[in-house]
Scaffold this active site. Structure first.
Site, PDB file in Angstrom:
ATOM      1  N   SER A  39      15.836   4.452  62.182  1.00 45.77           N
ATOM      2  CA  SER A  39      14.447   4.008  62.261  1.00 45.77           C
ATOM      3  C   SER A  39      13.795   4.525  63.541  1.00 45.77           C
ATOM      4  CB  SER A  39      14.407   2.479  62.161  1.00 45.77           C
ATOM      5  OG  SER A  39      13.097   2.027  61.995  1.00 45.77           O
TER       6      SER A  39
ATOM      7  N   HIS B 226      14.119   0.750  53.626  1.00 45.79           N
ATOM      8  CA  HIS B 226      14.346   1.002  55.042  1.00 45.79           C
ATOM      9  C   HIS B 226      15.607   0.278  55.514  1.00 45.79           C
ATOM     10  CE1 HIS B 226      12.932   2.638  58.794  1.00 45.79           C
ATOM     11  NE2 HIS B 226      13.022   1.454  59.394  1.00 45.79           N
TER      12      HIS B 226
ATOM     13  N   ASP C 153       8.589  -3.032  54.202  1.00 49.43           N
ATOM     14  CA  ASP C 153       9.589  -2.088  53.726  1.00 49.43           C
ATOM     15  C   ASP C 153       8.937  -0.907  53.013  1.00 49.43           C
ATOM     16  OD1 ASP C 153      12.581  -1.614  53.222  1.00 49.43           O
ATOM     17  OD2 ASP C 153      11.798  -1.510  51.187  1.00 49.43           O
TER      18      ASP C 153
END
Length: 325
Positions: free
Chosen positions: A173, A304, A270
């Site tokens: 991320s 994610h 998400d």
């Protein structure tokens, strides 16, 4: 870890230097306790675990005392040198140097028997692996801390290969963005770079990721300050950090990309996060292809999340690329 709403909302898409004053040697041994140097003063430590070593530092680069976990390979006591993987965590309150040691990831099990040192530093809840344009909460110079201080400190205190072919950087991320950014801005430092659901483009879609970095850092990191500047960005800073604007810097490196193709449509965070990640990685892929730069790219169902199976495959590639013990 990656499913926590607070992680997503706060930024889920969200480094050898001059010898320090402590006289650290590149031939540091396992038996010697790590010392101060390179702008870092050790204020807390736990070295009892045979593999996982913990250190907390005082540094002028950060307004509080950041920490790092250093995971040694099972055979470290044999006296050999080892390559190093710098593993960068994602954004969000509660995300820090321990993130990859949580049960949901279990970095100890994932690296068991692997000949590599894994360095997992604090990067702030929304630090974006940057020295920000403006901070109202004291210094938050994460790039300076990682590249100019921590990297040479690791080489000075552990038996590493302090060279290009001895280091890799990877992240999830926000950390995936940090990995791509560090590999391009400091091209002589890392031979392999991996981004697991990390954004690769700061300017697409009217600069959504840049806005996200500014908003999340203002809320969770900089007390109203910003990474890139508001209301107008520091355009030179954005361009300096933007992976897709530095494609030639990845030539000669191993590049690994991973993203999800089906984020949760009912989970707004998400869906927006991984949709933007996927689009940015595809843009980056196209530019790498156009430049004739080989890379490994994976798109898998889901949103994610940190995909441990893909990380295992990535780790195989990292070890193939780096210098062997």
């Amino acid at each position: 870890m990656s499913r926590r709403r607070v992680l997503k909302a706060a930024g889920g898409v969200s480094a050898a230097a001059v010898l320090g004053g402590s006289g650290l040697l590149a031939s540091a041994t396992a038996a010697r306790a790590a010392g101060d140097g390179f702008g870092l003063r050790v204020v807390e430590r736990d070295e009892k675990d045979p593999r996982m070593k913990y250190y907390r530092f005082a540094t002028e680069a950060i307004g509080w005392n950041p920490a790092v976990n250093v995971l040694l390979p099972d055979g470290y006591a044999d006296g050999r040198r080892y390559p190093v993987l710098y593993l960068l965590h994602g954004g969000g309150l509660g995300q820090d140097f321990r993130s990859f040691d949580y049960e949901s990831v279990n970095i100890r099990a994932l690296t068991a028997g692997r000949p590599v040192i894994v360095v997992m530093p604090d990067g702030g809840p929304a630090g974006w692996y940057c020295d920000p344009v403006h901070s109202n909460s004291g210094p938050r110079n994460w790039e300076t801390f990682h590249i100019e201080q921590l990297l040479p400190w690791i080489d000075g205190n552990f038996r590493t290969y302090a060279e290009f072919d001895g280091r890799a950087v990877a992240g999830f991320s926000m950390g995936g963005f940090g990995a791509l950014k560090y590999a391009a801005k400091h091209p002589g430092h890392f031979a392999s770079v991996s981004s697991h659901s990390g954004p690769a483009s700061l300017r697409r879609d009217a600069g959504l990721v840049t806005h996200w970095a500014n908003v999340s850092s203002a809320a969770a990191e900089l007390a109203g300050g910003s990474v890139y500047g508001v209301p107008r960005w520091n355009e030179a800073r954005v361009s300096a950090d933007n992976p897709v604007e530095h494609v030639p810097a990845y030539r000669g490196k191993r590049v690994f990309l991973a993203a999800g193709t089906s984020p949760d449509p009912v989970d707004w965070a998400d869906w927006v996060t991984e949709t933007q990640v996927l689009a940015g990685q595809r843009e980056f892929h196209d530019r790498l292809d156009a430049a004739g730069i080989p890379h490994e790219r994976h798109e898998e169902p889901g949103g994610h999340v940190f995909r441990t199976k893909l990380f295992g495959r990535d780790l195989d590639g990292i070890l193939d690329r780096l210098r062997k013990p």
